[in-house]
Design an enzyme around this catalytic site. Structure first.
Site, PDB file in Angstrom:
ATOM      1  N   HIS A   1      43.355  -4.394  32.976  1.00 39.63           N
ATOM      2  CA  HIS A   1      44.808  -4.409  32.754  1.00 39.63           C
ATOM      3  C   HIS A   1      45.560  -5.097  33.879  1.00 39.63           C
ATOM      4  O   HIS A   1      46.788  -5.116  33.875  1.00 39.63           O
ATOM      5  CB  HIS A   1      45.338  -2.984  32.583  1.00 39.63           C
ATOM      6  CG  HIS A   1      45.169  -2.461  31.190  1.00 39.63           C
ATOM      7  ND1 HIS A   1      45.976  -2.878  30.139  1.00 39.63           N
ATOM      8  CD2 HIS A   1      44.282  -1.585  30.672  1.00 39.63           C
ATOM      9  CE1 HIS A   1      45.595  -2.254  29.050  1.00 39.63           C
ATOM     10  NE2 HIS A   1      44.568  -1.470  29.336  1.00 39.63           N
TER      11      HIS A   1
ATOM     12  N   SER B   1      44.518   2.440  32.653  1.00 42.15           N
ATOM     13  CA  SER B   1      44.969   1.947  31.353  1.00 42.15           C
ATOM     14  C   SER B   1      45.905   2.898  30.618  1.00 42.15           C
ATOM     15  O   SER B   1      46.674   2.469  29.776  1.00 42.15           O
ATOM     16  CB  SER B   1      43.763   1.619  30.481  1.00 42.15           C
ATOM     17  OG  SER B   1      42.874   2.705  30.432  1.00 42.15           O
TER      18      SER B   1
ATOM     19  N   LYS C   1      42.819  -8.955  26.996  1.00 42.23           N
ATOM     20  CA  LYS C   1      44.166  -8.405  27.175  1.00 42.23           C
ATOM     21  C   LYS C   1      45.133  -9.543  27.478  1.00 42.23           C
ATOM     22  O   LYS C   1      45.436 -10.313  26.578  1.00 42.23           O
ATOM     23  CB  LYS C   1      44.112  -7.278  28.198  1.00 42.23           C
ATOM     24  CG  LYS C   1      43.408  -6.083  27.545  1.00 42.23           C
ATOM     25  CD  LYS C   1      43.163  -4.898  28.405  1.00 42.23           C
ATOM     26  CE  LYS C   1      42.551  -3.792  27.549  1.00 42.23           C
ATOM     27  NZ  LYS C   1      41.590  -2.964  28.224  1.00 42.23           N
TER      28      LYS C   1
END
Ligand SMILES: *Cc1c(COP(=O)(O)O)cnc(C)c1O
Length: 398
Positions: free
Chosen positions: A215, A187, A246
């Site tokens: 991610h 990340s 996300k």
């Protein structure tokens, strides 16, 4: 009413002044729009390079519409943890849909990516004879899951397979369960875990491999199915963690794995048993996001095109973008003060890129972290790049 004063908490003032001395005390940035490519942050219109809204879904009309409809049907909150009566039909639908999306027999929904990591690690490794081996740059929630487990814990240097092997060589004998955990995409650095090599090691030592794709979902692999799918290893990697917070642009976490994993978590995982689920409206937005991932691959293509352009131009200017291979592009500064100054100067130029300093990253690796989205236009990117050039020169970084 008169504001209360609590002398018993004066020690917090001392802690804050320590943070201040270290240059780590800073106010929260406040967003007064949706998460947009150009957002209003602290009252100022800026190009937003610090959001995880990779695909621009956080304000997508289909996700908003889905949430509104779900509020009408299911109300606003679950008003119970999942094992009591906090599981609505839409939560089960989302679990089934996530399993299909990830290509796994089942998926289990939890409150967040953070609690999902804690749930899985803590629940599976509940014996002193269990072993957890974790990449040094793994997410904080994996570290905390390890702390709450009973396992013996080891950390291997970032992406270092040889060191990983050595740890297992030395410590695997006589253990009950062995687990290797890695982020799929890291990340802070935006590099990718070498899953084929890690998997080989896992197989050699009969260890379970768990990949945290927070991610990577919506970003890596066909339709954004994540890093195992990117490497063609979906069938081989038994535990995939994901977040809905996300690229999926809502909130929540899940583990894509087997039906048995789901049932064990339903019965034993403390972060499943004792905290409420995301509301139905959130589940509805997630379902709409998955529709978009499956039908609009052009968004992911745009994301990568933007990311490659932006990263390439930063490199050409002479910035150090570290080992980034994904849309997460750090701009390494190597100093706390300078990183904070850089953030402030860019902000004055109308660009928001968050500075990240120790202890989130190692000393000497202080940086700005940028993430472009599929929805930034060429003009946004050009504008941001010229602000980077101007401020980077002023700070002597390029
Ligand atoms: C953001 C992140 C999480 C936490 O996800 P939330 O849904 O925000 O709790 C977990 N793991 C990694 C690698 C992350 O980047």
């Amino acid at each position: 009413m008169k504001t209360a004063v609590y002398p018993a908490l004066d020690f917090l003032k001392e802690e804050l002044s320590l943070l201040e001395q270290e240059g780590r005390r800073k106010p929260l940035r406040i967003l007064s729009t949706a998460q947009l490519p150009v957002s209003i942050i602290d009252g100022k219109e800026v190009i937003n390079l610090s959001s995880n809204n990779y695909l621009g879904l956080a304000a997508h009309p289909k996700l908003k519409e889905a949430a509104k409809k779900a509020v009408d049907q299911y109300g606003v909150g679950p008003a119970a943890v999942r094992p009591i009566i906090g599981t609505q039909t839409i939560h089960k639908r989302l679990e089934e849909r996530l399993a299909r999306f990830k290509g796994t027999p089942a998926a289990t929904l939890l409150t967040s990516g953070f609690t999902t990591n804690v749930a899985v690690v803590q629940t599976l490794l509940d014996n002193e004879n269990d072993l957890l081996v974790s990449d040094e740059l793994n997410h904080a929630s994996i570290i905390d899951g390890g702390r709450l487990s009973r396992a013996k814990r080891f950390v291997y240097p970032h992406r270092n397979i040889k060191a990983l092997e050595e740890i297992l060589e030395k410590n695997a004998a006589g253990t009950r369960r062995r687990m290797i955990v890695t982020d799929g995409v890291f990340s802070m650095d935006g590099d990718v875990a070498p899953l084929p090599e890690i998997l080989k090691t896992a197989e050699k030592f009969d260890a379970v491999l768990m990949v945290d794709d927070a991610h990577a979902t919506g970003v890596m692999g066909p339709n954004g199915r994540g890093t195992p799918s990117h490497f063609g290893l979906t069938e081989k990697i038994p535990i995939q963690i994901g977040t809905l917070s996300k690229a999926v642009a809502a909130v929540g976490g899940y583990v894509a794995s087997t039906k048995e994993m789901q049932e064990i978590l339903y019965h034993k995982a403390r972060p499943f048993l004792f905290t409420s689920s995301p509301p139905a409206s959130v589940a509805a937005s997630c379902l709409a996001a998955l529709d978009i991932l499956e039908t609009e691959p052009s968004r992911i293509e745009r994301l990568w095109k933007n990311a490659e352009f932006f990263k390439g131009e930063l490199k050409k200017m002479g910035f150090d973008t570290g080992a980034s291979e994904t849309p997460i592009t750090p701009v390494i500064v190597g100093d706390t003060d300078k990183a904070r100054k850089f953030e402030g100067m860019l902000f004055a130029e109308g660009v928001f890129a968050l500075s990240i300093v120790f202890p989130t990253v190692a000393r000497g690796r202080e940086r700005l972290r940028t993430i472009v989205s599929s929805e930034h236009t060429q003009e946004h990117l050009n504008q941001a790049l010229s602000a980077f050039r101007k401020t980077g020169r002023a700070l002597g970084l390029i």
